[in-house]
Motif scaffolding. Structure first.
Motif, PDB file in Angstrom:
ATOM      1  N   LEU A   1      54.006  -8.638  14.107  1.00 29.29           N
ATOM      2  CA  LEU A   1      54.363 -10.017  14.451  1.00 29.29           C
ATOM      3  C   LEU A   1      53.630 -10.448  15.716  1.00 29.29           C
ATOM      4  N   PHE A   2      53.562  -9.556  16.689  1.00 29.87           N
ATOM      5  CA  PHE A   2      52.839  -9.857  17.920  1.00 29.87           C
ATOM      6  C   PHE A   2      51.354 -10.069  17.643  1.00 29.87           C
ATOM      7  N   GLU A   3      50.762  -9.225  16.792  1.00 27.53           N
ATOM      8  CA  GLU A   3      49.339  -9.364  16.479  1.00 27.53           C
ATOM      9  C   GLU A   3      49.052 -10.667  15.730  1.00 27.53           C
ATOM     10  N   ILE A   4      49.976 -11.106  14.915  1.00 28.62           N
ATOM     11  CA  ILE A   4      49.820 -12.417  14.260  1.00 28.62           C
ATOM     12  C   ILE A   4      49.753 -13.507  15.325  1.00 28.62           C
ATOM     13  N   CYS A   5      50.612 -13.392  16.332  1.00 28.99           N
ATOM     14  CA  CYS A   5      50.612 -14.368  17.421  1.00 28.99           C
ATOM     15  C   CYS A   5      49.311 -14.291  18.223  1.00 28.99           C
ATOM     16  N   VAL A   6      48.746 -13.089  18.364  1.00 26.36           N
ATOM     17  CA  VAL A   6      47.453 -12.943  19.028  1.00 26.36           C
ATOM     18  C   VAL A   6      46.392 -13.739  18.274  1.00 26.36           C
ATOM     19  N   GLY A   7      46.440 -13.669  16.937  1.00 24.91           N
ATOM     20  CA  GLY A   7      45.491 -14.403  16.117  1.00 24.91           C
ATOM     21  C   GLY A   7      45.623 -15.905  16.261  1.00 24.91           C
ATOM     22  N   VAL A   8      46.836 -16.396  16.525  1.00 26.61           N
ATOM     23  CA  VAL A   8      47.047 -17.829  16.757  1.00 26.61           C
ATOM     24  C   VAL A   8      46.651 -18.202  18.188  1.00 26.61           C
ATOM     25  N   PHE A   9      46.931 -17.296  19.113  1.00 29.19           N
ATOM     26  CA  PHE A   9      46.724 -17.572  20.539  1.00 29.19           C
ATOM     27  C   PHE A   9      45.276 -17.883  20.881  1.00 29.19           C
ATOM     28  N   TRP A  10      44.338 -17.046  20.427  1.00 29.54           N
ATOM     29  CA  TRP A  10      42.952 -17.189  20.876  1.00 29.54           C
ATOM     30  C   TRP A  10      42.338 -18.539  20.534  1.00 29.54           C
ATOM     31  N   PRO A  11      42.319 -18.964  19.253  1.00 30.00           N
ATOM     32  CA  PRO A  11      41.695 -20.264  18.976  1.00 30.00           C
ATOM     33  C   PRO A  11      42.454 -21.428  19.605  1.00 30.00           C
ATOM     34  N   SER A  12      43.768 -21.302  19.719  1.00 30.78           N
ATOM     35  CA  SER A  12      44.564 -22.386  20.306  1.00 30.78           C
ATOM     36  C   SER A  12      44.278 -22.525  21.794  1.00 30.78           C
ATOM     37  N   LEU A  13      44.217 -21.398  22.502  1.00 26.92           N
ATOM     38  CA  LEU A  13      43.891 -21.449  23.930  1.00 26.92           C
ATOM     39  C   LEU A  13      42.486 -21.993  24.139  1.00 26.92           C
TER      40      LEU A  13
ATOM     41  N   LYS B   1      52.453 -28.196  21.359  1.00 25.32           N
ATOM     42  CA  LYS B   1      53.803 -28.077  20.808  1.00 25.32           C
ATOM     43  C   LYS B   1      54.012 -26.734  20.116  1.00 25.32           C
ATOM     44  N   PHE B   2      53.144 -26.417  19.142  1.00 24.77           N
ATOM     45  CA  PHE B   2      53.423 -25.215  18.352  1.00 24.77           C
ATOM     46  C   PHE B   2      53.191 -23.925  19.131  1.00 24.77           C
ATOM     47  N   MET B   3      52.394 -23.967  20.198  1.00 22.86           N
ATOM     48  CA  MET B   3      52.170 -22.750  20.966  1.00 22.86           C
ATOM     49  C   MET B   3      53.424 -22.282  21.694  1.00 22.86           C
ATOM     50  N   GLN B   4      54.370 -23.162  21.939  1.00 17.87           N
ATOM     51  CA  GLN B   4      55.633 -22.744  22.535  1.00 17.87           C
ATOM     52  C   GLN B   4      56.353 -21.755  21.622  1.00 17.87           C
ATOM     53  N   TYR B   5      56.353 -22.056  20.340  1.00 18.32           N
ATOM     54  CA  TYR B   5      57.008 -21.179  19.368  1.00 18.32           C
ATOM     55  C   TYR B   5      56.235 -19.882  19.185  1.00 18.32           C
ATOM     56  N   VAL B   6      54.911 -19.971  19.278  1.00 11.97           N
ATOM     57  CA  VAL B   6      54.085 -18.764  19.147  1.00 11.97           C
ATOM     58  C   VAL B   6      54.395 -17.781  20.273  1.00 11.97           C
ATOM     59  N   TYR B   7      54.486 -18.278  21.495  1.00 11.31           N
ATOM     60  CA  TYR B   7      54.806 -17.404  22.622  1.00 11.31           C
ATOM     61  C   TYR B   7      56.197 -16.797  22.470  1.00 11.31           C
ATOM     62  N   PHE B   8      57.150 -17.600  21.993  1.00  9.52           N
ATOM     63  CA  PHE B   8      58.515 -17.092  21.826  1.00  9.52           C
ATOM     64  C   PHE B   8      58.572 -15.989  20.769  1.00  9.52           C
ATOM     65  N   ILE B   9      57.868 -16.192  19.663  1.00  8.93           N
ATOM     66  CA  ILE B   9      57.839 -15.179  18.606  1.00  8.93           C
ATOM     67  C   ILE B   9      57.153 -13.912  19.099  1.00  8.93           C
ATOM     68  N   SER B  10      56.078 -14.072  19.880  1.00 11.82           N
ATOM     69  CA  SER B  10      55.388 -12.893  20.414  1.00 11.82           C
ATOM     70  C   SER B  10      56.295 -12.110  21.361  1.00 11.82           C
ATOM     71  N   ALA B  11      57.137 -12.825  22.123  1.00  8.97           N
ATOM     72  CA  ALA B  11      58.093 -12.154  23.005  1.00  8.97           C
ATOM     73  C   ALA B  11      59.085 -11.331  22.194  1.00  8.97           C
ATOM     74  N   LEU B  12      59.549 -11.888  21.074  1.00  8.84           N
ATOM     75  CA  LEU B  12      60.456 -11.147  20.203  1.00  8.84           C
ATOM     76  C   LEU B  12      59.778  -9.912  19.619  1.00  8.84           C
ATOM     77  N   GLY B  13      58.500 -10.053  19.271  1.00  9.66           N
ATOM     78  CA  GLY B  13      57.770  -8.926  18.699  1.00  9.66           C
ATOM     79  C   GLY B  13      57.697  -7.736  19.644  1.00  9.66           C
ATOM     80  N   LEU B  14      57.413  -8.001  20.918  1.00 12.38           N
ATOM     81  CA  LEU B  14      57.307  -6.909  21.890  1.00 12.38           C
ATOM     82  C   LEU B  14      58.671  -6.450  22.398  1.00 12.38           C
ATOM     83  N   MET B  15      59.726  -7.169  22.022  1.00 11.71           N
ATOM     84  CA  MET B  15      61.071  -6.722  22.375  1.00 11.71           C
ATOM     85  C   MET B  15      61.578  -5.658  21.411  1.00 11.71           C
ATOM     86  N   ALA B  16      60.846  -5.407  20.316  1.00  7.23           N
ATOM     87  CA  ALA B  16      61.307  -4.465  19.296  1.00  7.23           C
ATOM     88  C   ALA B  16      61.667  -3.090  19.863  1.00  7.23           C
TER      89      ALA B  16
END
Length: 490
Positions: free
Chosen positions: A393-405, A347-362
């Motif tokens: 913001l993207f790097e924060i999402c990277v930190g969430v991504f690895w252990p979750s994946l 569930k929460f990884m959906q929001y993580v991916y969306f936030i990471s997309a916003l980060g790289l849209m800067a």
């Protein structure tokens, strides 16, 4: 080492001495210092919050913190994993700089990096599959040997020797991101520990190995080259020493475990992994998200320096790199809290991916990075600040991504072909990165960042599909922490 390619600010002078390239003012450093301070406070606050939740989590997770055997097992893995990552991080800031030191131009260096990713795509997949058959401990020791040999090649300025080093490094990278995880998951379940405890181990591994160790390794490498004046090869020698010590710990303290214990040849192993991917949409979705996210991450690695300094402004590259790693530590702390809660990872990884997309849209949102130069003496521009915040913001999402994946893979990827499948999905990743490297000057950076954001939106869709599938009756819930299939007798 690929994670730090864009961080170097060191070049070789006429007499072979190392000099700092300074082409502007350092007034912009105040903004970066403030960003670093904010992230530091956030990291400390999250860790304190995590400790406050420890007692409740211990009860929820079935006494994880009360199990002395598990704590010893976890700490052993964290020490080894941190040392292996230190070996990788020590090299990162000086790979590109070393090639410059030997007199190679941008095209020569680009071909060396393409060789590394190509090696990971081809040879790494084969070696990763052998890890399932011949043993994950042996594969981990192979990582130590091949990466140490890769470090030794840096003592030569001959191009073919450096190319050999990149090929060895590519094989090593595949083993680093598959063999150790596979060994941990198999050994965790073999010892009878609750599967829900894996998320805690993964988040700590990312916190230390991909965060704190990265920062300390960068500082140590800088000290060896600048303070002690030992030359650009010194960090590679230090990396070989650290990895060798970690290898000794593996040799004397890790039992062997396997995936498939059948007599299948390599092609049969590949076929088994391919059939698992084709027949199980959960594995296919996880693999797609792995390739898309990591592809975006490595593209970001190559582009963040020109994005923040479009006119070659003098920005504190090393300090910015440390800030990104601190942001990743913040993300791993967030992941630890989320995975200790009742919120499903799917569930929460959906929001993580969306936030990471916003980060790289800067870079796209501020109108692109080309032509947005800062005026001399004015410090970082508003566009630069927006991009820096987005990148953090993207790097924060990277930190969430690895252990979750890693946690999701521990549940849904079959044990007998775990390393093979993980490396299968590194094929499109490495192919994509090779294409980006080859064409990096052919497209506007804003377009490439936009492309990465689209990839991350696709990850949102894939993650939503995975959540729907795993919420169906009869599908193993990740919160139960059960192994996806029985283990062979090891």
């Amino acid at each position: 080492s690929e994670r730090t390619t864009g961080c170097t600010t060191y070049v070789c002078g006429r007499r072979g001495k190392w000099t700092w390239t300074s082409r502007g003012t350092w007034r912009m450093e105040n903004f970066f210092t403030t960003t670093f301070a904010v992230l530091t406070l956030a990291c400390v606050a999250l860790e304190v919050t995590g400790r406050d939740r420890k007692r409740a989590s211990n009860k929820q997770l079935g006494g994880m913190f009360s199990s002395s055997s598990f704590i010893a097992f976890r700490n052993n893995y964290l020490v080894v994993y941190s040392m292996m990552m230190a070996g990788d991080w020590l090299q990162g800031p000086y790979v590109y700089a070393l090639y410059q030191h030997y007199g190679y131009d941008k095209g020569d260096i680009g071909r060396l990096f393409i060789a590394g990713f190509g090696s990971s795509m081809f040879f790494g997949t084969i070696v990763g599959s052998l890890a399932d058959k011949l043993g994950r401990k042996r594969a981990s020791l192979t990582y130590v040997i091949t990466y140490t040999l890769s470090c030794f090649t840096k003592h030569s300025s001959k191009y073919w020797v450096l190319m050999l080093g990149r090929i060895l490094g590519g094989v090593s990278t595949s083993l680093l991101f598959s063999a150790f995880e596979s060994w941990l998951v198999a050994e965790h379940f073999k010892r009878g520990y609750d599967g829900s405890w894996l998320g805690h181990t993964f988040s700590k591994a990312v916190f230390f190995g991909n965060g704190l160790i990265a920062i300390l390794s960068g500082l140590l490498a800088n000290t060896l080259v600048w303070t002690l004046n030992l030359g650009p090869v010194a960090p590679f020698d230090a990396a070989s020493i650290v990895m060798s010590v970690g290898g000794l710990i593996i040799f004397f303290s890790w039992p062997e475990n396997y995936g498939s214990r059948t007599n299948d040849n390599l092609s049969a192993q590949f076929s088994k992994a391919f059939n698992a991917i084709r027949s199980d949409s959960k594995i296919a979705l996880l693999g797609a998200m792995q390739s898309l996210f990591e592809g975006s991450m490595y593209t970001f690695v190559f582009l963040w320096t020109p994005a923040l300094a479009p006119c070659n402004e003098a920005i504190p590259h090393g300090f910015i790199f440390a800030t990104f790693m601190l942001a990743s530590m913040v993300g791993s702390s967030i992941a630890n809290i989320l995975m200790s809660s009742t919120i499903r990872t799917e569930k929460f990884m959906q929001y993580v991916y969306f936030i990471s997309a916003l980060g790289l849209m800067a870079p796209v949102l501020v109108g692109g990075v080309e032509g947005t130069c800062s005026k001399p003496g004015t410090g970082v521009s508003i566009a630069g600040k927006v991009q820096m915040v987005g990148f953090c913001l993207f790097e924060i999402c990277v930190g969430v991504f690895w252990p979750s994946l890693m946690k999701m893979r521990s549940v849904y990827v079959p044990e007998e072909v775990r390393s093979t499948i993980i490396n299968f999905f590194r094929i499109p990743l490495n192919l994509f990165v090779c294409i980006v490297l080859y064409n990096v000057s052919s497209f506007p950076m804003a377009l490439m960042f936009g492309m990465c954001s689209v990839f991350l939106v696709v990850c949102v869709i894939c993650q939503h599909m995975l959540e729907v599938i795993t919420a169906s009756p009869g599908v193993v819930d990740i919160s139960l922490g059960k192994s996806p299939m029985p283990f062979d007798d090891m």
